[in-house]
Design an enzyme around this catalytic site. Structure first.
Site, PDB file in Angstrom:
ATOM      1  N   GLY A 280     -21.657  24.708  -8.897  1.00 46.27           N
ATOM      2  CA  GLY A 280     -20.727  24.327  -9.961  1.00 46.27           C
ATOM      3  C   GLY A 280     -20.885  25.226 -11.176  1.00 46.27           C
ATOM      4  O   GLY A 280     -19.909  25.567 -11.854  1.00 46.27           O
TER       5      GLY A 280
ATOM      6  N   LYS B 127     -29.368  22.046  -1.396  1.00 44.72           N
ATOM      7  CA  LYS B 127     -28.060  22.016  -2.095  1.00 44.72           C
ATOM      8  C   LYS B 127     -26.913  22.038  -1.086  1.00 44.72           C
ATOM      9  O   LYS B 127     -26.921  22.819  -0.149  1.00 44.72           O
ATOM     10  CB  LYS B 127     -27.945  23.205  -3.059  1.00 44.72           C
ATOM     11  CG  LYS B 127     -26.687  23.142  -3.899  1.00 44.72           C
ATOM     12  CD  LYS B 127     -26.778  23.999  -5.140  1.00 44.72           C
ATOM     13  CE  LYS B 127     -25.493  23.944  -5.944  1.00 44.72           C
ATOM     14  NZ  LYS B 127     -25.200  22.607  -6.482  1.00 44.72           N
TER      15      LYS B 127
ATOM     16  N   GLY C  81     -26.397   7.201  -8.838  1.00 42.94           N
ATOM     17  CA  GLY C  81     -27.286   8.116  -8.112  1.00 42.94           C
ATOM     18  C   GLY C  81     -28.712   7.993  -8.624  1.00 42.94           C
ATOM     19  O   GLY C  81     -29.473   8.964  -8.662  1.00 42.94           O
TER      20      GLY C  81
ATOM     21  N   HIS D  77     -30.097  28.761  -5.127  1.00 38.13           N
ATOM     22  CA  HIS D  77     -30.562  27.375  -5.283  1.00 38.13           C
ATOM     23  C   HIS D  77     -31.431  26.966  -4.096  1.00 38.13           C
ATOM     24  O   HIS D  77     -31.418  27.609  -3.047  1.00 38.13           O
ATOM     25  CB  HIS D  77     -29.374  26.411  -5.386  1.00 38.13           C
ATOM     26  CG  HIS D  77     -28.722  26.415  -6.733  1.00 38.13           C
ATOM     27  ND1 HIS D  77     -27.779  27.334  -7.085  1.00 38.13           N
ATOM     28  CD2 HIS D  77     -28.905  25.615  -7.824  1.00 38.13           C
ATOM     29  CE1 HIS D  77     -27.389  27.106  -8.331  1.00 38.13           C
ATOM     30  NE2 HIS D  77     -28.067  26.073  -8.813  1.00 38.13           N
ATOM     31  N   HIS D  78     -32.111  25.844  -4.276  1.00 35.23           N
ATOM     32  CA  HIS D  78     -32.969  25.215  -3.259  1.00 35.23           C
ATOM     33  C   HIS D  78     -32.209  24.931  -1.961  1.00 35.23           C
ATOM     34  O   HIS D  78     -30.992  24.817  -1.954  1.00 35.23           O
ATOM     35  CB  HIS D  78     -33.540  23.915  -3.830  1.00 35.23           C
ATOM     36  CG  HIS D  78     -32.488  23.003  -4.405  1.00 35.23           C
ATOM     37  ND1 HIS D  78     -31.818  22.082  -3.649  1.00 35.23           N
ATOM     38  CD2 HIS D  78     -31.962  22.906  -5.654  1.00 35.23           C
ATOM     39  CE1 HIS D  78     -30.947  21.425  -4.402  1.00 35.23           C
ATOM     40  NE2 HIS D  78     -31.020  21.927  -5.636  1.00 35.23           N
TER      41      HIS D  78
ATOM     42  N   ALA E  34     -31.440   6.866  -7.495  1.00 34.51           N
ATOM     43  CA  ALA E  34     -32.594   7.165  -6.642  1.00 34.51           C
ATOM     44  C   ALA E  34     -32.675   8.648  -6.259  1.00 34.51           C
ATOM     45  O   ALA E  34     -33.591   9.069  -5.543  1.00 34.51           O
ATOM     46  CB  ALA E  34     -32.542   6.311  -5.368  1.00 34.51           C
TER      47      ALA E  34
ATOM     48  N   ALA F 299     -19.646  18.437 -17.052  1.00 32.84           N
ATOM     49  CA  ALA F 299     -20.263  19.766 -17.165  1.00 32.84           C
ATOM     50  C   ALA F 299     -20.924  20.137 -15.848  1.00 32.84           C
ATOM     51  O   ALA F 299     -21.682  19.345 -15.289  1.00 32.84           O
ATOM     52  CB  ALA F 299     -21.300  19.768 -18.291  1.00 32.84           C
ATOM     53  N   PRO F 300     -20.649  21.328 -15.354  1.00 35.34           N
ATOM     54  CA  PRO F 300     -21.319  21.762 -14.127  1.00 35.34           C
ATOM     55  C   PRO F 300     -22.802  22.013 -14.368  1.00 35.34           C
ATOM     56  O   PRO F 300     -23.581  22.113 -13.419  1.00 35.34           O
ATOM     57  CB  PRO F 300     -20.595  23.058 -13.760  1.00 35.34           C
ATOM     58  CG  PRO F 300     -20.009  23.553 -15.044  1.00 35.34           C
ATOM     59  CD  PRO F 300     -19.712  22.335 -15.866  1.00 35.34           C
TER      60      PRO F 300
ATOM     61  N   GLY G 294     -22.081  14.825 -13.992  1.00 37.73           N
ATOM     62  CA  GLY G 294     -22.790  16.062 -13.668  1.00 37.73           C
ATOM     63  C   GLY G 294     -22.624  16.486 -12.227  1.00 37.73           C
ATOM     64  O   GLY G 294     -23.024  17.592 -11.858  1.00 37.73           O
TER      65      GLY G 294
END
Ligand code: NAD
Length: 256
Positions: free
Chosen positions: A152, A146, A9, A142-143, A11, A108-109, A84
């Site tokens: 998470g 998402k 991931g 969150h933004h 980019a 880990a979330p 992640g």
């Protein structure tokens, strides 16, 4: 001979920041993979198998739908995995646990030290506050980009509360209430998710009793906190025996 750190991931929003944080830590970048192409002069591999063959550790911030394939390929290559990505199903998490029998995995979330402290406190608070009197509610924002809800991290906080109460989160979870839901079930752990703007991540755990409220709030202002935490995990996991580790292990904050 494997050398350096890979980014799945590369980019993406997190991927680009991970490049900077690896450089800041003086950690060599082996390259990355991304469906959206490469970033500057970083080596772009065709697939996860190619990256896993070259990198000592792969830091993965992609999409839940990639977790299964990544678990199999990294286990096959014997490459450590810092995962992640959020929004994994129970079945996808089982594949992660299966891979962790063969490789070290930090899953880990949320990689921020502050949130991991919240997780530790959530478990202790839940153990101390009787569920019949204290209703546990988790609120997150969150933004607008998402794609999964609840976050998470919110699920991680819910699991910590469930652990503290000695119950299974799936059995007591109340999420996304809408319409005629009936009264709140005793012992339920509730979730609400707000989406909007460019909020990096806000989480509140509330214990609501008839005569008092106790709230624990974490606000992340910059996603760099997750990237630097993930790089810390990647440096830590190198050379560790196979197993499923959390950010608490990395920070030396295991509750127990
Ligand atoms: P993003 O959409 O900006 O980036 C994801 C990138 O992954 C994209 O560039 C996409 O092309 C690429 N990608 C997806 N599937 C792929 C695959 N199979 N192979 C190769 N590339 C693939 O998203 P983001 O904000 O960087 O977040 C990524 C993930 O990390 C999300 O699940 C998010 O919830 C999670 N996240 C976790 C933490 C944490 O601390 N654990 C922090 C922030 C974000």
């Amino acid at each position: 001979m494997k050398h350096g750190f890979g980014i799945a991931g590369i980019a993406g929003r997190m991927g680009r920041m991970l490049i900077e944080e690896l450089a800041a830590a003086g950690a060599p970048l082996a390259g990355g993979i991304d469906r959206n192409g490469g970033v500057n002069d970083a080596t772009l591999f065709a697939d996860i198998a190619g990256l896993a063959a070259e990198a000592e550790v792969v830091i993965d911030f992609t999409h839940a739908s990639s977790a299964r394939e990544h678990a199999r390929m990294l286990a096959r290559a014997g490459t450590a995995w810092v995962l992640g990505t959020t929004g994994l199903s129970i079945e996808e998490e089982a594949e992660v646990a299966e891979a962790a029998k063969r490789i070290p995995v930090v899953y880990a979330p949320n990689f921020s030290p502050g949130v991991n402290l919240v997780l530790a406190l959530a478990e202790r608070m839940a153990a101390a506050l009787p569920p019949a009197m204290y209703d546990a509610e988790i609120v997150e924002m969150h933004h607008r980009q998402k794609v999964d809800a609840p976050s998470g991290t919110a699920v991680g906080i819910g699991r910590a509360v469930a652990r503290g109460r000695g119950v299974d989160l799936e059995a007591v979870k109340e999420s996304g209430r809408d319409g005629h839901t009936g009264a709140r079930k005793p012992g339920a752990i509730g979730f609400s998710a707000m989406r909007g703007g460019q909020v990096v991540g806000e989480h509140t755990l509330l214990f609501a009793a008839a005569d008092e409220h106790i709230a624990l709030t974490h606000r992340a202002f910059d996603r760099r906190v997750f990237a630097s935490g993930a790089v810390r995990a990647a440096l830590w996991v190198r050379g560790k025996p196979a197993g499923l580790y959390s950010m608490m292990d990395v920070l030396g904050m295991q509750t127990g």
